[in-house]
Design a protein around this motif. Structure first.
Motif, PDB file in Angstrom:
ATOM      1  N   LEU A  26       0.836  -1.203   0.000  1.00  0.00           N
ATOM      2  CA  LEU A  26       0.000   0.000   0.000  1.00  0.00           C
ATOM      3  C   LEU A  26       0.869   1.252   0.000  1.00  0.00           C
ATOM      4  CD1 LEU A  26      -2.705   1.583   0.359  1.00  0.00           C
ATOM      5  CD2 LEU A  26      -2.267   1.398   2.817  1.00  0.00           C
ATOM      6  N   LEU A  27       1.902   1.271   0.820  1.00  0.00           N
ATOM      7  CA  LEU A  27       2.773   2.444   0.870  1.00  0.00           C
ATOM      8  C   LEU A  27       3.476   2.691  -0.462  1.00  0.00           C
ATOM      9  CD1 LEU A  27       4.357   2.049   4.416  1.00  0.00           C
ATOM     10  CD2 LEU A  27       2.600   3.655   3.696  1.00  0.00           C
ATOM     11  N   TRP A  71       0.797   3.878  -2.961  1.00  0.00           N
ATOM     12  CA  TRP A  71       0.351   5.237  -2.617  1.00  0.00           C
ATOM     13  C   TRP A  71       1.393   6.276  -3.030  1.00  0.00           C
ATOM     14  CZ3 TRP A  71      -4.441   6.245  -0.632  1.00  0.00           C
ATOM     15  CH2 TRP A  71      -4.686   7.566  -0.254  1.00  0.00           C
ATOM     16  N   GLN A  72       2.659   6.009  -2.717  1.00  0.00           N
ATOM     17  CA  GLN A  72       3.703   6.962  -3.071  1.00  0.00           C
ATOM     18  C   GLN A  72       3.905   7.032  -4.582  1.00  0.00           C
ATOM     19  OE1 GLN A  72       5.173   9.183  -1.121  1.00  0.00           O
ATOM     20  NE2 GLN A  72       3.837   8.423   0.478  1.00  0.00           N
ATOM     21  N   GLY A  73       3.847   5.899  -5.247  1.00  0.00           N
ATOM     22  CA  GLY A  73       3.981   5.890  -6.702  1.00  0.00           C
ATOM     23  C   GLY A  73       2.856   6.657  -7.379  1.00  0.00           C
ATOM     24  N   GLU A  74       1.647   6.459  -6.882  1.00  0.00           N
ATOM     25  CA  GLU A  74       0.505   7.175  -7.455  1.00  0.00           C
ATOM     26  C   GLU A  74       0.598   8.676  -7.153  1.00  0.00           C
ATOM     27  OE1 GLU A  74      -1.884   5.843  -9.359  1.00  0.00           O
ATOM     28  OE2 GLU A  74      -1.096   3.814  -9.180  1.00  0.00           O
ATOM     29  N   LYS A  77      -5.817   4.773  -6.029  1.00  0.00           N
ATOM     30  CA  LYS A  77      -5.339   4.974  -4.661  1.00  0.00           C
ATOM     31  C   LYS A  77      -6.416   4.587  -3.653  1.00  0.00           C
ATOM     32  CE  LYS A  77      -3.072   8.753  -3.621  1.00  0.00           C
ATOM     33  NZ  LYS A  77      -2.619  10.156  -3.581  1.00  0.00           N
ATOM     34  N   ILE A  78      -7.660   4.938  -3.931  1.00  0.00           N
ATOM     35  CA  ILE A  78      -8.762   4.593  -3.025  1.00  0.00           C
ATOM     36  C   ILE A  78      -8.951   3.085  -2.981  1.00  0.00           C
ATOM     37  CG2 ILE A  78     -11.257   4.772  -2.727  1.00  0.00           C
ATOM     38  CD1 ILE A  78     -11.009   7.659  -3.778  1.00  0.00           C
ATOM     39  N   ALA A 131      -6.099  -2.526   1.714  1.00  0.00           N
ATOM     40  CA  ALA A 131      -5.269  -2.590   2.917  1.00  0.00           C
ATOM     41  C   ALA A 131      -6.128  -2.640   4.179  1.00  0.00           C
ATOM     42  CB  ALA A 131      -4.329  -1.394   2.971  1.00  0.00           C
ATOM     43  N   VAL A 132      -7.217  -1.899   4.210  1.00  0.00           N
ATOM     44  CA  VAL A 132      -8.117  -1.931   5.370  1.00  0.00           C
ATOM     45  C   VAL A 132      -8.715  -3.329   5.523  1.00  0.00           C
ATOM     46  CG1 VAL A 132     -10.311  -1.057   6.272  1.00  0.00           C
ATOM     47  CG2 VAL A 132      -8.613   0.529   5.381  1.00  0.00           C
ATOM     48  N   ILE A 133      -9.130  -3.928   4.418  1.00  0.00           N
ATOM     49  CA  ILE A 133      -9.682  -5.287   4.469  1.00  0.00           C
ATOM     50  C   ILE A 133      -8.624  -6.264   4.955  1.00  0.00           C
ATOM     51  CG2 ILE A 133     -10.506  -7.185   3.020  1.00  0.00           C
ATOM     52  CD1 ILE A 133     -11.996  -5.044   1.377  1.00  0.00           C
ATOM     53  N   LEU A 134      -7.400  -6.117   4.480  1.00  0.00           N
ATOM     54  CA  LEU A 134      -6.318  -7.011   4.881  1.00  0.00           C
ATOM     55  C   LEU A 134      -6.033  -6.920   6.372  1.00  0.00           C
ATOM     56  CD1 LEU A 134      -4.156  -8.962   3.807  1.00  0.00           C
ATOM     57  CD2 LEU A 134      -2.662  -6.990   3.544  1.00  0.00           C
ATOM     58  N   VAL A 135      -6.043  -5.711   6.927  1.00  0.00           N
ATOM     59  CA  VAL A 135      -5.762  -5.531   8.349  1.00  0.00           C
ATOM     60  C   VAL A 135      -6.914  -6.050   9.204  1.00  0.00           C
ATOM     61  CG1 VAL A 135      -5.434  -3.779  10.134  1.00  0.00           C
ATOM     62  CG2 VAL A 135      -4.146  -3.645   8.024  1.00  0.00           C
TER      63      VAL A 135
END
Length: 122
Positions: free
Chosen positions: A58-59, A62-65, A85-86, A92-96
Motif C-alpha cells: 500500500l505504501l 500510494w507513493q507511486g501514485e 489509490k482509493i 489494505a483496510v480489508i487485509l488488516v
C-alpha cells in the motif's frame, strides 16, 4: 476528500500502534497441543507476514501514485489515479481487519484454530 484520506490514514496508524495482540488461549484441542504449537505459530507468522507485505505494498502504491499525480496533465488520468489509490486503501483496510474478524467469527463458531491462534496482525 483530503479530510477522509487523513482520517483513514490516522485510523490505520493508530490502530496498528495501539492494538495489542491478545494472548493465545491454552485449551485441550488437538490443534493447540500439536508439537509445542508449531501449527499455531505458523498460522500466526503467515498472517503477520502477509499483513506486513500488504501494508508495504500500500505504501509503495500510494507513493507511486502520488508521484504520478504530479506529472499527470489529463483530468481523466488524474481521476483514474485517485480511484486506484482509493482501491488500494480499501484493500489494505480489508487485509488488516481480516484476521481479527476471522478470530471473532471462529470463536463464535467454536473453531479449534481460533481458540489457540492469535490472529491479530500485530
Amino acid at each position: 476528500m483530503r479530510l477522509l484520506q487523513f482520517l483513514l490514514i490516522t485510523f490505520l496508524v493508530v490502530g496498528v500502534v495501539a492494538a495489542q495482540p491478545a494472548a493465545a488461549q491454552e485449551s485441550a484441542n488437538p490443534v493447540c497441543q500439536e508439537d509445542s504449537g508449531t501449527l499455531a505459530s505458523m498460522i500466526e507468522g503467515f498472517l503477520q507476514l502477509t499483513t506486513a507485505l500488504g501494508l508495504m505494498g500500500l505504501l509503495v502504491v500510494w507513493q507511486g501514485e502520488s508521484v504520478a499525480e504530479m506529472f499527470t496533465l489529463s483530468r481523466d488520468q488524474l481521476s483514474r489515479i485517485k480511484q486506484h489509490k482509493i482501491t488500494a486503501l480499501k484493500s489494505a483496510v480489508i487485509l488488516v481487519l481480516l484476521g481479527p474478524l476471522f478470530a471473532l467469527a471462529g470463536r463464535t463458531m467454536d473453531l479449534p484454530v481460533a481458540q489457540c491462534v492469535d490472529l491479530t496482525p500485530f
